[in-house]
Design an enzyme around this catalytic site. Structure first.
Site, PDB file in Angstrom:
ATOM      1  N   CYS A   1       0.854  -1.195   0.000  1.00  0.00           N
ATOM      2  CA  CYS A   1       0.000   0.000   0.000  1.00  0.00           C
ATOM      3  C   CYS A   1       0.892   1.248   0.000  1.00  0.00           C
ATOM      4  O   CYS A   1       1.856   1.332   0.767  1.00  0.00           O
ATOM      5  CB  CYS A   1      -0.909  -0.009   1.221  1.00  0.00           C
TER       6      CYS A   1
ATOM      7  N   CYS B   1       0.389   4.937   6.878  1.00  0.00           N
ATOM      8  CA  CYS B   1      -0.257   4.753   8.188  1.00  0.00           C
ATOM      9  C   CYS B   1       0.734   4.066   9.137  1.00  0.00           C
ATOM     10  O   CYS B   1       1.171   2.935   8.859  1.00  0.00           O
ATOM     11  CB  CYS B   1      -1.524   3.913   8.034  1.00  0.00           C
TER      12      CYS B   1
ATOM     13  N   CYS C   1       0.510   0.274  10.233  1.00  0.00           N
ATOM     14  CA  CYS C   1       0.030  -0.754   9.312  1.00  0.00           C
ATOM     15  C   CYS C   1       1.122  -1.655   8.725  1.00  0.00           C
ATOM     16  O   CYS C   1       2.115  -1.183   8.162  1.00  0.00           O
ATOM     17  CB  CYS C   1      -0.772  -0.116   8.181  1.00  0.00           C
TER      18      CYS C   1
ATOM     19  N   CYS D   1     -15.967  -9.246   5.750  1.00  0.00           N
ATOM     20  CA  CYS D   1     -15.413  -7.953   5.369  1.00  0.00           C
ATOM     21  C   CYS D   1     -14.266  -8.186   4.378  1.00  0.00           C
ATOM     22  O   CYS D   1     -13.326  -8.926   4.674  1.00  0.00           O
ATOM     23  CB  CYS D   1     -14.905  -7.244   6.624  1.00  0.00           C
TER      24      CYS D   1
ATOM     25  N   CYS E   1     -19.181  -6.477   3.902  1.00  0.00           N
ATOM     26  CA  CYS E   1     -18.611  -5.153   4.167  1.00  0.00           C
ATOM     27  C   CYS E   1     -17.358  -5.064   3.297  1.00  0.00           C
ATOM     28  O   CYS E   1     -16.723  -6.078   3.020  1.00  0.00           O
ATOM     29  CB  CYS E   1     -18.250  -5.060   5.648  1.00  0.00           C
TER      30      CYS E   1
ATOM     31  N   CYS F   1     -19.454   1.685   8.636  1.00  0.00           N
ATOM     32  CA  CYS F   1     -18.668   1.088   9.720  1.00  0.00           C
ATOM     33  C   CYS F   1     -17.478   2.019   9.918  1.00  0.00           C
ATOM     34  O   CYS F   1     -16.675   2.183   8.990  1.00  0.00           O
ATOM     35  CB  CYS F   1     -18.228  -0.310   9.302  1.00  0.00           C
TER      36      CYS F   1
ATOM     37  N   ARG G   1     -17.723  -2.850  17.983  1.00  0.00           N
ATOM     38  CA  ARG G   1     -16.927  -4.068  17.707  1.00  0.00           C
ATOM     39  C   ARG G   1     -15.574  -4.027  18.394  1.00  0.00           C
ATOM     40  O   ARG G   1     -14.821  -3.066  18.247  1.00  0.00           O
ATOM     41  CB  ARG G   1     -16.744  -4.229  16.199  1.00  0.00           C
TER      42      ARG G   1
HETATM   43  N1  SAM Z   1      -6.797   0.383   3.129  1.00  0.00           N
HETATM   44  C1  SAM Z   1      -8.032   0.430   3.802  1.00  0.00           C
HETATM   45  C2  SAM Z   1      -8.123   1.633   4.699  1.00  0.00           C
HETATM   46  O1  SAM Z   1      -7.109   2.095   5.182  1.00  0.00           O
HETATM   47  O2  SAM Z   1      -9.242   2.073   4.954  1.00  0.00           O
HETATM   48  C3  SAM Z   1      -8.335  -0.823   4.598  1.00  0.00           C
HETATM   49  C4  SAM Z   1      -7.248  -1.457   5.387  1.00  0.00           C
HETATM   50  S1  SAM Z   1      -7.356  -1.761   7.118  1.00  0.00           S
HETATM   51  C5  SAM Z   1      -8.542  -3.021   7.364  1.00  0.00           C
HETATM   52  C6  SAM Z   1      -8.306  -0.550   7.883  1.00  0.00           C
HETATM   53  C7  SAM Z   1      -8.197  -0.400   9.358  1.00  0.00           C
HETATM   54  O3  SAM Z   1      -7.608  -1.480  10.088  1.00  0.00           O
HETATM   55  C8  SAM Z   1      -7.373   0.790   9.724  1.00  0.00           C
HETATM   56  O4  SAM Z   1      -8.079   1.983   9.539  1.00  0.00           O
HETATM   57  C9  SAM Z   1      -7.073   0.540  11.185  1.00  0.00           C
HETATM   58  O5  SAM Z   1      -8.081   1.128  11.981  1.00  0.00           O
HETATM   59  C10 SAM Z   1      -7.099  -0.976  11.307  1.00  0.00           C
HETATM   60  N2  SAM Z   1      -5.727  -1.486  11.509  1.00  0.00           N
HETATM   61  C11 SAM Z   1      -4.814  -1.702  10.542  1.00  0.00           C
HETATM   62  N3  SAM Z   1      -3.656  -2.141  11.096  1.00  0.00           N
HETATM   63  C12 SAM Z   1      -3.853  -2.193  12.435  1.00  0.00           C
HETATM   64  C13 SAM Z   1      -3.015  -2.562  13.545  1.00  0.00           C
HETATM   65  N4  SAM Z   1      -1.758  -2.923  13.387  1.00  0.00           N
HETATM   66  N5  SAM Z   1      -3.560  -2.513  14.784  1.00  0.00           N
HETATM   67  C14 SAM Z   1      -4.839  -2.131  14.964  1.00  0.00           C
HETATM   68  N6  SAM Z   1      -5.656  -1.761  13.956  1.00  0.00           N
HETATM   69  C15 SAM Z   1      -5.181  -1.785  12.703  1.00  0.00           C
HETATM   70 FE1  SF4 Z   2      -2.856   1.214   3.343  1.00  0.00          FE
HETATM   71 FE2  SF4 Z   2      -2.768   0.039   5.720  1.00  0.00          FE
HETATM   72 FE3  SF4 Z   2      -3.199   2.648   5.581  1.00  0.00          FE
HETATM   73 FE4  SF4 Z   2      -5.124   0.951   4.723  1.00  0.00          FE
HETATM   74  S1  SF4 Z   2      -4.380   1.177   6.825  1.00  0.00           S
HETATM   75  S2  SF4 Z   2      -4.404   2.817   3.703  1.00  0.00           S
HETATM   76  S3  SF4 Z   2      -3.839  -0.707   3.935  1.00  0.00           S
HETATM   77  S4  SF4 Z   2      -1.308   1.589   4.935  1.00  0.00           S
END
Ligand code: SAM
Ligand code: SF4
Length: 348
Positions: A55, A59, A62, A99, A131, A191, A263
């Site tokens: 990606c 973030c 992530c 999802c 979802c 959501c 959730r």
């Molecule tokens: N790329 C998409 C986005 O960012 O909307 C979907 C990816 S991911 C399922 C979306 C969410 O998962 C993030 O907004 C975050 O809240 C959660 N998430 C991702 N990595 C995480 C982590 N290491 N610990 C807790 N929550 C996490």
């Molecule tokens: Fe990309 Fe992860 Fe951010 Fe979603 S949460 S936009 S997958 S870096």
């Protein structure tokens, strides 16, 4: 009569609620929960990563960001048959919502989106709520997903607007809210929630809840993620979030958004069954479960179907059927408007 839904909680009010004596807060949240939901039901959801890794976003938490060395490699997009097979097994395990996640910044109008639309149809045809969490979405794209039968779209605000820009620089909080607005223009449910444990202040958590309760109607689903620390990301060294903080957050979300599903999401694997039971008492009525013991990637572990089936059995809870949340915010909002309307005066 149920408690009317509000969208005007001030930060001071939310803080007072969140900081109230622990057992008072849990008791109040449990009472609100029982007004709006069947307390014996638990929504069991399953995440399927249809496009993993690489990606472009940054973030800081992530595993799938290409900016960090996390050991999560880019994978080819899953095909429809594989996704429908995973969803069928999930259904057999008591899952009512699937999802579909993609490691994208935003949805692009290309062949990959066509394939996701097709997956949405395939899983919806199994009689499951679907979802998607695919990043930013325009209104026409939201309409396309609506036509395919999509039930919910996930787009987390993650934290307060102020803290957000310290963990993500490649998009803005306003971008996030804009996608939520685009989804709200359709029948697809919203959501949206966030993460705790990123180094934010308690006030950032409360501001995030204030933002979420201001969405009209409230998001139908509010995920509260506990940071899953991923080696290689800037968040890897964050201290653990005390379980008391998790429960306070869930209870406060429950009181602010009474008709929504709250959730308990990432990080649940760290909690003991007793701690999870307290979260459920405080109003969490939705969980992610998995056959693979991880959520989107192995970097974010999840309890297994078997472990969760045993947990629900011990607690006397049953998995909720799909499409079975009659008190979801839209309906509750309407009922609440009707019950607070001036009684009609008789004209002589
Ligand atoms: N790329 C998409 C986005 O960012 O909307 C979907 C990816 S991911 C399922 C979306 C969410 O998962 C993030 O907004 C975050 O809240 C959660 N998430 C991702 N990595 C995480 C982590 N290491 N610990 C807790 N929550 C996490
Ligand atoms: Fe990309 Fe992860 Fe951010 Fe979603 S949460 S936009 S997958 S870096």
């Amino acid at each position: 009569m149920t408690t009317p839904l509000r969208h005007d909680w001030s930060l001071d009010e939310i803080r007072q609620l969140h900081d109230s004596p622990f057992l008072d807060l849990v008791f109040r949240a449990a009472a609100v929960h029982r007004e709006h939901h069947d307390p014996l039901e638990m929504q069991v959801c399953k995440l399927i990563s249809v496009k993993t890794g690489a990606c472009p976003e940054d973030c800081a938490y992530c595993a799938q960001s290409s900016r960090y060395s996390t050991g999560v490699d880019a994978e080819r997009m899953l095909d429809r048959t594989t996704v429908v097979e995973i969803a069928s097994r999930a259904k057999a395990a008591g899952v009512s919502r699937v999802c579909l996640g993609a490691a994208w910044r935003e949805v692009k109008d290309n062949g990959q989106f066509d394939r996701v639309v097709d997956m949405v149809k395939g899983v919806t045809d199994l009689g499951l709520e679907v979802c998607c969490t695919l990043g930013m979405l325009s209104e026409p794209q939201a309409r396309r997903l609506e036509e395919a039968g999509l039930y919910a779209y996930n787009h987390n605000v993650d934290s307060s607007a102020e803290f957000y820009e310290t963990i993500i620089t490649t998009r803005t909080y306003a971008d996030r809210l804009n996608t939520i607005e685009n989804v709200r223009k359709t029948k697809v449910t919203v959501c949206s929630g966030g993460i705790i444990g990123l180094g934010e202040r308690v006030d950032d958590r409360l501001r995030m809840l204030q933002t979420l309760q201001s969405v009209r109607p409230h998001p139908e689903s509010v995920p509260i993620n506990i940071l899953s620390k991923v080696a290689g990301t800037p968040m890897a060294g964050q201290p653990d979030v005390p379980v008391w903080d998790v429960i306070r957050m869930i209870a406060t979300a429950r009181i602010l958004m009474p008709a929504s599903d709250v959730r308990l999401t990432a990080g649940r694997v760290r909690l003991s069954p007793t701690e999870q039971a307290l979260c459920f008492l405080a109003g969490a009525n939705s969980i992610f479960s998995s056959e693979t013991e991880f959520m989107l990637t192995p970097a974010v572990p999840s309890p297994s179907y078997d472990a969760d089936a045993e947990l629900l059995r011990v607690l006397g809870l049953v998995p909720r059927a799909p499409f079975d949340n009659p008190n979801a915010p839209r309906a509750a909002e309407l009922a609440s408007l009707q019950s607070t309307a001036e009684p009609a005066t008789a004209v002589a």
